[in-house]
Scaffold this active site. Structure first.
Site, PDB file in Angstrom:
ATOM      1  N   HIS A  18       0.867  -1.245  -0.003  1.00  0.00           N
ATOM      2  CA  HIS A  18      -0.020   0.063  -0.041  1.00  0.00           C
ATOM      3  C   HIS A  18       0.849   1.366  -0.015  1.00  0.00           C
ATOM      4  CE1 HIS A  18      -3.409   2.476   1.846  1.00  0.00           C
ATOM      5  NE2 HIS A  18      -2.503   3.159   2.007  1.00  0.00           N
ATOM      6  N   GLU A  19       1.979   1.115   1.072  1.00  0.00           N
ATOM      7  CA  GLU A  19       2.760   2.387   1.046  1.00  0.00           C
ATOM      8  C   GLU A  19       3.619   2.592  -0.203  1.00  0.00           C
ATOM      9  OE1 GLU A  19       2.051   4.607   3.105  1.00  0.00           O
ATOM     10  OE2 GLU A  19       0.760   3.196   4.233  1.00  0.00           O
TER      11      GLU A  19
END
Length: 358
Positions: free
Chosen positions: A309-310
């Site tokens: 996600h990051e």
């Protein structure tokens, strides 16, 4: 060159909130929003937002990545001469369950809450002159117990035009830059370093599988991205491929990955965060204490997909970087194709569904 000064450095990617993003509405959205956001100018670049429940139901509103969040997150979009001003703050991944009560605001029908914030802290407005502020999107709501995300409501604001003093605004933005530059570095040693390296290796493997799944197309592409055409499959696969290549390289690239929060941004609700302008990612303590490396439950959160996600946020990974338009499965599947392709959690959930066999 990636920095490796007492930290675990990981690969960079090329990419560009729920709150603050002007996006096309979801395919089944209504013209009216359950939450009305009234923006007014307080002084200079300090803005007040009054958020009102226009619906007929009680709401438990999540404040993370939304108004009342005290972190430098995106709350509004800013336009100068019709072009959006780049966002220079942080993007966080928060928990979707076991949330603490301090990040939830209860609103009965007709009730409001207020928030004041300085837009010059998270965007470079040093050019000065007139700018237009606006925001719309979806904000998560929790169940009656107030601890687990259970739905979303739409919000929309008025357009607010203000005239910016560039010299004063530059000082506010410099405070954010200084905040980034003077922070003490944290190490990636011991068990946290081991856990992070394992998660990144598994992130590379999972991203490779997700890229292959995207290329193949099928029901999963329609479920998460609402499209199965060649162009959409290529975009999804290319982003996953970039993440796979970079997360498999622990010694090169341009993204710096911290095992420990160097800026005191983390709370007991934030798993990890990214500062896209710095191509910097940091895990938070609960990344290690509350989440397994892999979660086999459908739509669950874990370390591997949190890192994924990051990575999609980092502007040096895959251009443009993703934003946080929606969080959690229930919200993400409401997004249009355009929004889904620009939403970090959609990529994380797509990949997680492969591990979980959803």
């Amino acid at each position: 060159m990636r920095r490796v000064s007492g930290i675990l450095a990981v690969a960079a990617f090329t990419i560009s909130a729920f709150a603050g993003v002007i996006q096309p509405v979801a395919k089944d959205a209504r013209d009216s929003a359950e939450l009305d956001v009234k923006l007014t100018q307080v002084d200079g670049t300090v803005i007040k937002a009054v958020v009102t429940n226009n619906g007929d139901k009680d709401l438990n509103i999540l404040n993370l990545n939304f108004f009342r969040d005290t972190a430098p997150v995106k709350k509004v979009s800013i336009y100068s001469q019709g072009v959006e001003v780049p966002f220079g703050g942080i993007r966080v991944r928060h928990k979707t369950s076991d949330l603490s009560s301090d990040v939830i605001t209860y609103l009965a029908p007709g009730e409001s809450f207020e928030d004041e914030f300085d837009v010059a802290i998270t965007s470079d407005l040093s050019q000065g002159g007139p700018v237009v502020l606006q925001t719309q999107g979806y904000v998560p709501t929790t169940d009656t117990g107030g601890k687990t995300l259970s739905g979303v409501v739409r919000y929309k604001s008025n357009k607010l035009e203000i005239d910016v003093d560039g010299t004063t605004a530059a000082k506010s933005f410099a405070a954010m830059n200084q905040f980034v530059k003077i922070a003490k570095l944290s190490s990636c040693e011991g068990s946290q370093g081991d856990d992070t390296r394992r998660a990144l290796r598994d992130c590379a493997s999972l991203s490779t599988l997700a890229a292959a799944q995207a290329w193949a197309g099928g029901p999963k592409m329609l479920e998460y991205f609402k499209a199965n055409d060649d162009a959409t499959r290529k975009l999804v696969a290319d982003r996953f491929t970039a993440v796979a290549l970079e997360s498999s390289n622990l010694t090169g690239g341009s993204t710096t990955y911290y095992c420990r929060d160097p800026y005191n941004i983390c709370t007991n609700n934030i798993i990890a965060y990214t500062i896209p302008a710095e191509n910097l990612i940091s895990n938070c303590p609960i990344y290690y204490t509350e989440f397994d490396n892999v979660n086999r439950k459908c739509h669950g959160q874990d370390r591997v997909t949190t890192s994924l996600h990051e990575f999609t946020h980092a502007s040096s990974v895959f251009s443009p970087g993703t934003k946080d338009i929606a969080y959690g499965y229930n919200a993400c599947i409401l997004l249009s194709t355009r929004d889904a392709l620009n939403n970090a959690d959609t990529f994380a959930l797509f990949a997680q569904s492969i591990n979980a066999g959803c």
